[in-house]
Design a protein around this motif. Structure first.
Motif, short mmCIF file in Angstrom:
data_model
loop_
_atom_site.label_atom_id
_atom_site.label_comp_id
_atom_site.label_asym_id
_atom_site.label_seq_id
_atom_site.Cartn_x
_atom_site.Cartn_y
_atom_site.Cartn_z
N ARG A 139 0.72 -1.12 0.49
CA ARG A 139 0.05 -0.42 0.27
C ARG A 139 1.22 1.38 -0.13
NH1 ARG A 139 -5.30 0.58 1.07
NH2 ARG A 139 -6.89 -1.30 1.55
N TYR A 140 1.81 1.39 0.48
CA TYR A 140 2.53 2.55 0.29
C TYR A 140 3.67 2.73 -0.48
CZ TYR A 140 6.50 5.77 2.30
OH TYR A 140 6.94 6.66 2.77
N LEU A 141 4.37 2.03 -0.92
CA LEU A 141 4.44 2.14 -2.61
C LEU A 141 3.80 2.38 -3.34
CD1 LEU A 141 6.72 -1.39 -2.80
CD2 LEU A 141 7.47 0.86 -2.78
N HIS A 142 2.17 1.90 -3.53
CA HIS A 142 1.47 2.76 -4.55
C HIS A 142 1.14 3.91 -4.02
CE1 HIS A 142 -2.83 3.16 -5.70
NE2 HIS A 142 -2.66 2.03 -7.10
N HIS A 143 1.03 4.31 -2.75
CA HIS A 143 0.97 5.22 -1.93
C HIS A 143 1.76 6.25 -2.92
CE1 HIS A 143 -0.08 9.46 0.39
NE2 HIS A 143 1.18 8.47 1.66
N LEU A 144 2.87 5.96 -2.50
CA LEU A 144 3.96 6.79 -3.52
C LEU A 144 3.98 6.87 -4.74
CD1 LEU A 144 7.13 5.49 -1.30
CD2 LEU A 144 6.47 7.72 -0.59
N PRO A 148 3.21 12.66 -8.18
CA PRO A 148 4.80 12.54 -8.72
C PRO A 148 6.32 12.86 -9.03
CG PRO A 148 2.27 13.70 -9.71
CD PRO A 148 2.23 13.36 -7.87
N ALA A 149 6.02 13.63 -7.96
CA ALA A 149 7.64 14.06 -7.43
C ALA A 149 8.36 12.82 -6.89
CB ALA A 149 7.91 15.23 -6.32
N PHE A 168 9.86 -7.09 -3.14
CA PHE A 168 8.31 -5.91 -3.39
C PHE A 168 9.23 -4.95 -4.46
CE2 PHE A 168 7.43 -7.71 0.46
CZ PHE A 168 6.25 -7.33 0.51
N GLY A 169 10.15 -5.15 -4.94
CA GLY A 169 10.69 -4.82 -6.05
C GLY A 169 12.25 -3.98 -6.11
N GLN A 193 8.52 3.39 -11.39
CA GLN A 193 8.03 3.48 -13.11
C GLN A 193 8.11 2.31 -13.02
OE1 GLN A 193 11.54 6.66 -14.65
NE2 GLN A 193 10.36 8.20 -13.24
N GLY A 194 6.59 2.04 -13.60
CA GLY A 194 6.35 0.70 -14.08
C GLY A 194 6.84 -0.04 -12.93
N HIS A 195 6.53 -0.27 -12.17
CA HIS A 195 6.38 -1.27 -11.10
C HIS A 195 5.36 -1.81 -10.77
CE1 HIS A 195 6.99 -3.08 -6.64
NE2 HIS A 195 7.85 -2.65 -6.70
N PRO A 196 5.19 -2.94 -10.99
CA PRO A 196 4.15 -3.97 -10.84
C PRO A 196 3.14 -3.80 -9.59
CG PRO A 196 5.80 -5.41 -9.81
CD PRO A 196 6.27 -4.11 -10.40
#
Length: 204
Positions: A139-144, A148-149, A168-169, A193-196
């Motif tokens: 959820r945190y990675l999705h939040h990040l 855009p910055a 988690f990549g 960028q382009g993370h699953p």
């Protein structure tokens, strides 16, 4: 730094401990909620962090004043998991503007930076080994990824936790320049960028 366990989740959810029960308000709070932290959450976060890290490492990634500092400057780079209004797991981050983490990145927030430095991921002792750490990190990675910055996430951890974050990549960048006393760490980065996770409908 993190003490997050990677064991499979326990199928039986535990009863809330007295410390958690004491802050419940019946019928007014959602059973489960994710939101950014505020300075008012600092004490609860520190109590969870202190229990998780002091017994393992002897130090905390962030102390109370530092938690308040980051939650005042960049609350949008934090995420907390609340059960019936009480914090049970959280991540706190800040922005960094260099290619690699440095000693000063432990206490600084650089608003012009494009790297989210994850300072701490911690789970309340009553809620560990249930898969909450992985869910919160996704959820945190999705939040990040919605900011855009922020182009990349970075963290440092003990060698034993590298495989957990690689799921988690995150990719190991080698030894981290940061040391805490006699402790040394591996630095890991994750491109947003382009993370699953941006394409993943996990239902988390």
């Amino acid at each position: 730094m993190s003490t997050q366990s990677t064991h499979p989740p326990n199928p039986e959810a535990p009863r809330l401990p007295p410390a958690i029960l004491s802050c419940q308000r019946r019928h007014t709070l959602p059973a489960s909620e994710f939101r950014c932290l505020t300075p008012e959450d600092a004490v609860s976060a520190f109590e969870i962090e202190r229990e998780a890290f002091i017994s393992v490492l002897g130090v905390c990634p962030l102390y109370l004043d530092e938690i308040r500092h980051f939650l005042t400057l960049c609350p949008e780079l934090s995420l907390g998991w609340f059960e019936e209004g009480c914090l049970v797991a959280f991540i706190i981050g800040s922005l960094w503007d260099k290619d690699r983490l440095m000693q000063e990145s432990l206490t600084m927030h650089r608003p012009g930076g494009h790297i989210a430095h994850l300072h701490v991921l911690a789970v309340h002792c009553a809620f560990r080994q249930q898969g909450r750490g992985p869910i919160l990190l996704w959820r945190y990675l999705h939040h990040l990824g919605s900011q855009p910055a922020v182009h990349r996430a970075a963290l440092m951890c003990e060698d034993a936790l590298v495989p957990f974050y690689e799921r988690f990549g995150f990719h190991a960048m080698g030894p981290c320049a940061i040391t805490v006393g006699s402790l040394s760490f591996t630095e890991l980065h994750c491109s947003l960028q382009g993370h699953p996770f941006l394409r993943r409908n996990s239902g988390c």
